[in-house]
Write an enzyme that holds these catalytic residues in place. Structure first.
Site, short mmCIF file in Angstrom:
data_model
loop_
_atom_site.label_atom_id
_atom_site.label_comp_id
_atom_site.label_asym_id
_atom_site.label_seq_id
_atom_site.Cartn_x
_atom_site.Cartn_y
_atom_site.Cartn_z
N TYR A 57 -1.32 13.09 -5.66
CA TYR A 57 -0.32 12.99 -4.59
C TYR A 57 -1.01 13.03 -3.24
O TYR A 57 -1.90 13.87 -3.02
CB TYR A 57 0.69 14.15 -4.67
N GLU A 59 0.82 12.36 0.11
CA GLU A 59 1.79 12.00 1.16
C GLU A 59 1.12 12.12 2.52
O GLU A 59 0.35 13.04 2.77
CB GLU A 59 2.99 12.93 1.10
N ASP A 223 5.84 -12.68 8.45
CA ASP A 223 5.68 -12.30 7.05
C ASP A 223 4.81 -13.38 6.42
O ASP A 223 5.29 -14.46 6.09
CB ASP A 223 7.06 -12.22 6.37
N THR A 249 2.26 -9.49 1.26
CA THR A 249 1.99 -8.94 -0.07
C THR A 249 0.49 -9.11 -0.29
O THR A 249 -0.18 -9.86 0.42
CB THR A 249 2.74 -9.70 -1.17
N LYS A 252 -0.38 -12.55 -3.92
CA LYS A 252 -0.14 -14.00 -4.06
C LYS A 252 -1.47 -14.72 -3.82
O LYS A 252 -2.38 -14.55 -4.63
CB LYS A 252 0.97 -14.42 -3.11
N ARG A 258 -0.67 -5.89 -7.00
CA ARG A 258 0.70 -6.01 -6.51
C ARG A 258 0.93 -4.97 -5.41
O ARG A 258 0.66 -3.78 -5.63
CB ARG A 258 1.64 -5.76 -7.69
#
Ligand SMILES: Cc1ncc(COP(=O)(O)O)c(C=O)c1O
Length: 415
Positions: A57, A59, A223, A249, A252, A258
């Site tokens: 974790y 954060e 984008d 992203t 691609k 991903r």
């Protein structure tokens, strides 16, 4: 019948999943993959994504001490944005996250702030809007049926439900209608103008968008999810220096794990960071952040740049073969990694969905797509979208792409 218990039972249950993964691996190995948003990652990206970092974790953002240690190793790294984790034991996570940021700046030749934590392209867009907009503000973006993405204001998506959307589209030839975009901007005075698409095969003139955004006092966001790889390799003009915020992203044309990224001008860094965490996400997927770091390293290599040049050449070759066979291509060609076949005039009896399904039966995977002035519902659509990023990774040449076009034509003619 006695129920199998303990380890044997647990292994059988797990095998069900691993068997399905093996079948999917086989499908990916055997099929012709023409979905424009997909690619095949390297063994190193897979290794990082499947690593023990999934246990941690983290954060928040790297600690000050980690940043100082990183800068001793990489003195040209300039830190921007939020600082401080909510958990202990993050020194290795911090290093990896800082390295991912550093390498993405190198990959895109930019000094923009980078947030590498968005779980996906959609999460990146959500946080980007949250950073600079209030609910009810107006966004001017490309409509879904003209090539935009769901997160660019579709009524069924958070974007369309949270913000007031005004859309620009494409002209009769399928090119972005910049005059229409400017006229709408002057009329609706948007808080943000968005450029970028999921199904647009031509160069996007970011400078023209930026000029309109400046004229109306709007934020300018790009984008670049689809074309990020081309931007990194210099095969598409860069939005850096023009846009206030750039999202993408990583899976691609960038050919990585991903996930999503947000770049922004330094003055927006803290707003973007807090829109990601705590605004819209909890702990980062640190195994994915590590895989993003590998993605960035790979995107900086001459081999990757050569790969993207081949993607563009292969896409042109396949598109050209379809044109020679009499197919109608939206805009009459392509400048990037994808193109759209419009079947509505040449094959009025066929929908995009019918072609998608029939090609599936022949081991060729692509997706139906709406075309400009679409008459069918998006579920059927009148076109198909074809991309060559994935098959170029598999080693396809221009001759392979032309041969595949002829095979697809043979299948379509038999329908
Ligand atoms: C332009 C664009 N933006 C955002 C996204 C969303 O990415 P994700 O599927 O990772 O949420 C996509 C995905 O196809 C896209 O094409």
């Amino acid at each position: 019948m006695r129920r199998r218990v303990g380890r044997a039972w647990r292994n059988t249950v797990k095998d069900t999943v691993f068997d399905a993964i093996a079948r999917e691996e086989q499908r990916q190995n055997n099929n012709v993959e023409l979905i424009a948003s997909e690619n095949f990652v390297s063994a190193d990206v897979l290794r990082a994504a499947g690593s023990v970092l999934t246990n941690k974790y983290a954060e928040g953002y790297p600690e000050r001490t980690s940043i100082e240690a990183f800068q001793r190793q990489y003195p040209d790294y300039v830190h921007t944005g939020s600082v401080g984790r909510y958990y202990g034991g993050c020194e290795n996570i911090d290093f990896i996250e800082l390295y991912a940021r550093y390498m993405f700046q190198k990959a895109f030749h930019t000094d923009y702030h980078v947030n590498v934590q968005p779980h996906s392209g959609s999460s990146a867009n959500l946080a980007a809007y949250m950073a600079v907009l209030q609910p009810g503000d107006t966004i001017l973006s490309m409509s879904l049926d003209n090539g935009g993405h769901l997160t660019h204001g579709s009524s069924v998506n958070f974007s369309g439900k949270t913000y007031k959307m005004v859309f620009y589209g494409v002209d009769d030839n399928g090119y972005i209608d910049y005059e229409d975009m400017r006229a709408k901007a002057l009329q609706c005075r948007p808080a943000l103008i968005l450029a970028g698409a999921s199904a647009y095969s031509r160069i996007i003139d970011f400078a023209r968008f930026a000029a309109v955004a400046q004229e109306v006092g709007a934020y300018f966001m790009v984008d670049m999810a689809h074309i990020a790889g081309l931007v990194a390799a210099g095969d598409h003009p860069s939005p850096f220096g023009l846009a206030d915020i750039v999202t993408t992203t990583t899976h691609k044309t960038l050919r990585g794990t991903r996930g999503g990224l947000i770049f922004c001008r330094a003055e927006l860094a803290r707003k973007v960071d807090s829109a990601v965490f705590p605004g819209s996400q909890g702990g980062g997927l640190q195994h994915v952040v590590a895989a993003k770091a590998i993605t960035a390293c790979e995107a900086c290599t001459p081999e990757y740049v050569a790969y993207i040049h081949r993607v563009v050449a292969n896409t042109r070759a396949m598109c050209d073969e379809f044109i020679q066979m009499g197919y109608q291509i939206v805009t009459g060609g392509t400048d990037n990694h994808l193109f759209l076949i419009d079947l509505s005039n040449t094959h009025p009896h066929l929908s995009g969905r019918m072609v998608q399904d029939e090609l599936d039966r022949h081991g060729i995977t692509l997706n139906k797509n709406c075309v400009p002035n679409e008459k069918r519902s998006p579920r059927d659509a009148s076109g198909v979208r074809i991309g060559l990023a994935a098959m170029t990774t598999k080693g396809w040449s221009e001759a392979d792409c032309r041969a595949c076009a002829r095979k697809i034509d043979e299948i379509i003619r038999a329908m």
